[in-house]
Design an enzyme around this catalytic site. Structure first.
Site, short mmCIF file in Angstrom:
data_model
loop_
_atom_site.label_atom_id
_atom_site.label_comp_id
_atom_site.label_asym_id
_atom_site.label_seq_id
_atom_site.Cartn_x
_atom_site.Cartn_y
_atom_site.Cartn_z
N LYS A 192 -2.50 6.16 10.47
CA LYS A 192 -1.58 6.82 9.53
C LYS A 192 -2.42 7.71 8.64
CE LYS A 192 -0.12 6.12 5.43
NZ LYS A 192 -0.20 7.49 4.87
N GLY A 244 -9.13 3.62 0.69
CA GLY A 244 -8.28 4.16 -0.37
C GLY A 244 -8.54 3.43 -1.67
N SER A 245 -7.49 3.32 -2.47
CA SER A 245 -7.66 2.73 -3.81
C SER A 245 -7.67 1.19 -3.76
CB SER A 245 -6.54 3.21 -4.72
OG SER A 245 -5.30 2.73 -4.23
N GLU A 247 -5.90 -0.80 -5.64
CA GLU A 247 -4.51 -1.31 -5.72
C GLU A 247 -3.90 -1.39 -4.32
OE1 GLU A 247 -5.70 1.22 -7.35
OE2 GLU A 247 -5.53 0.73 -9.46
N GLY A 249 -5.46 -1.31 -1.47
CA GLY A 249 -6.27 -2.23 -0.66
C GLY A 249 -5.75 -3.66 -0.80
N GLU A 266 -12.34 -0.30 2.44
CA GLU A 266 -13.34 0.53 1.77
C GLU A 266 -12.63 1.14 0.57
OE1 GLU A 266 -15.26 2.86 0.16
OE2 GLU A 266 -15.06 4.36 1.75
N CYS A 301 -15.98 8.40 -3.22
CA CYS A 301 -16.13 7.00 -3.66
C CYS A 301 -17.58 6.69 -4.02
CB CYS A 301 -15.59 6.04 -2.61
SG CYS A 301 -15.98 6.49 -0.95
N GLU A 403 -12.29 4.21 -12.03
CA GLU A 403 -12.58 5.28 -11.08
C GLU A 403 -11.67 6.47 -11.38
OE1 GLU A 403 -11.62 4.78 -6.86
OE2 GLU A 403 -13.58 5.62 -6.39
#
Ligand code: NAI
Ligand code: MG
Length: 502
Positions: A192, A244-245, A247, A249, A266, A301, A403
């Protein structure tokens, strides 16, 4: 070099290519319209123009992609490792031949500068396929001297259909770190893409599909809750890999936990850069410019977003760093002289500006704003943000802890080595860290004590195929980019015992 036979030739312009890919997913080897009939707009953040519309895929699109992948994987796992490696190697050749085209398409949809960012990424993208292709025949098990009456061994098998959810900041590279090892190890994969950057990865998937059997790599677009969560929840997704973030994750980890599917995450960072008093300031200033990833508007990141500078060189360092960042040129991301492109989306733009405002309001804080915004239309309308170096913010301030994913760095002075290591580790994240010194003992002490999965001395390079990459603490679970990452995360181990006395 002669290219593998393919009907796919480079397209004339990224705009043409975007129109060609418009409203399509890639399922079972073909570009197809979504059954959902729903679409979202893809924005060029450098001009605020709409590039095209892409599918907001629904449950039936996810289902088709997974069923196609399931069928393809049954045949693929029976293909010899040698042949799998050879085919992935052909993909690397084709992707390399299309490097410029992929880079331009990515610049169109993300606003990343072509010279400093997109072209480099498209090159590493192809290399990642080449790296994993060469490892195909290294996927092997062990024999175990368990008892003289048995022959005991392990084999490494593919897991099945892998689900991958990728972000927008380095879409091609992050796609490669999931797709290449998954396929080489005998899995199929449904990706996706990010709703902010669905085009370059879709074109790349189409190129790969011109070589591999249909269904092994399917690519669908859509948002997180409407498409990503359906993919993560699907019972036939035997393994999920996500970037991704934090949250999100946690959400996808929870969804996978319900069916006990393994997950790789990650998830970003707040990476410290520690500069000791013995360094050559000019050299390290250049290193800091690279480390802050300002050419990608800090949307990385591994960006060094907290720079700890020894108090004795703080002022000299700040002046030289400001001069260097001031010299970076913001503007048309397609222009070869541009250093800094745009922020990805209006939401990220607002978020970063809000952080800058919060920082400016803190008592004792000073915002050193650098470089110049583009003044001429259409780029004057683009999502450009001037890089900001903050001084006077302590390590426990929100800007030094959260972040931001924008061109914002906190510069913090230090005096004692013990204190700076403590500040560097005082973060919920643990992705990357760097130490800059000519003192071997100090460097080794720092390497030993820093709580980060990727530690570099006197440099801050990006992810490279071959080196395990992945964070500690809230920065994630598991590794990517290496041989070990493929074995640990894209195969399952079976133990076999043969009784020799029967
Ligand atoms: P995000 O975590 O929301 O999106 C990443 C991917 O997850 C996208 O493909 C998105 O569609 C998908 N997703 C979102 N919600 C989902 C759900 N409920 N279920 C399944 N999939 C879902 O990140 P976003 O909103 O693009 O960026 C927000 C922040 O995340 C950034 O400011 C940055 O701090 C961080 N980030 C970190 C990245 C990294 O490389 N570690 C990459 C992108 C964002
Ligand atoms: Mg966009």
């Amino acid at each position: 070099m002669s290219l593998p036979a393919t009907k796919i030739s480079p397209m004339s312009s990224p705009q043409d290519l975007a129109k060609y890919l418009e409203k399509k997913n890639l399922i079972d080897g073909k570009l197809v319209s979504p059954q959902s009939g729903a679409y979202f707009k893809v924005l060029n953040p450098a001009t605020m123009e709409t590039v095209c519309e892409m599918p907001q895929s629904g449950a039936s699109d996810v289902e088709s992609a997974i069923l196609s992948a399931e069928k393809a994987q049954k045949a693929w796992k029976e293909v010899s490792a040698e042949k799998r490696g050879r085919l992935i190697s052909q993909c690397a050749d084709l992707l390399e031949a299309h490097q410029e085209e992929l880079a331009q398409l990515m610049t169109l949809e993300t606003g990343k500068a072509i010279r400093t960012e997109s072209r480099l990424e498209a090159g590493v993208f192809a290399n990642s396929f080449r790296y994993y292709a060469g490892l195909a025949m290294e996927i092997k098990g062990e024999t175990i001297p368990h008892s003289p009456t048995t022959l005991t061994m392990t084999v490494r098998e593919p897991i099945g259909v892998v689900g991958a959810i990728i972000p927008w900041n380095v879409p091609l590279l992050l796609m490669a770190l999931k797709v290449a090892p998954a396929l080489v190890a005998g899995n199929s994969i449904v990706v996706k893409s990010s709703e902010e950057a669905p085009l370059a990865v879709l074109r790349a998937a189409e190129l790969i599909n011109s070589i591999l059997p249909a269904g092994l790599l399917n690519m669908i677009s859509g948002d997180g809750p409407g498409t990503g969560a359906i993919l993560a929840t699907h019972p036939k997704i035997a393994k999920l890999t996500f970037t991704g973030s934090v949250e999100t994750g946690k959400i996808v980890y929870g969804l996978s936990a319900q069916k006990l599917a393994p997950v790789t995450l990650e998830l970003g960072g707040k990476s410290p850069m520690i500069i000791c008093e013995d360094v050559d300031v000019d050299k390290v200033v250049q290193g800091a410019v690279t480390s802050m990833r300002f050419t990608r508007q800090g949307q990385s990141c591994t960006a060094a977003s907290r720079i700890f500078i020894h108090a004795t060189i703080f002022d000299a360092f700040l002046e030289k760093l400001k001069a260097k960042v001031n010299a970076l040129k913001m503007g048309n991301p397609f222009d070869e002289t541009t250093d800094i492109g745009t922020i990805i989306s209006p939401a990220q733009y607002e978020k970063v500006l809000k952080y800058i405002e919060i920082g400016k309001l803190a008592s004792g804080a000073k915002a050193h704003t650098c470089s110049q915004l583009p003044e001429k239309a259409p780029f004057s309308k683009g999502l450009y943000i001037q890089p900001v170096l903050f001084t006077g913010l302590s390590n426990d301030h929100q800007l030094a802890q959260e972040e931001i994913f924008g061109p914002v760095t906190c510069l913090i002075p230090w005096k004692s080595f013990e204190d700076v290591i403590q500040m560097a580790n005082d973060s919920e994240y643990g992705l990357a860290a760097t130490i800059w010194t000519n003192d071997l003992c100090k460097a080794l002490n720092a390497v030993h004590q820093l709580e980060a999965g990727f530690v570099q001395v006197n440099q801050n390079n990006v992810v490279m195929p071959g080196l395990s990459y992945g964070g500690f603490k809230s920065s994630g679970l598991g590794k990517e980019a290496s041989f070990e990452a493929m074995i640990d995360h894209f195969t399952r181990k079976k133990t076999i015992i043969m009784n020799l006395r029967s």
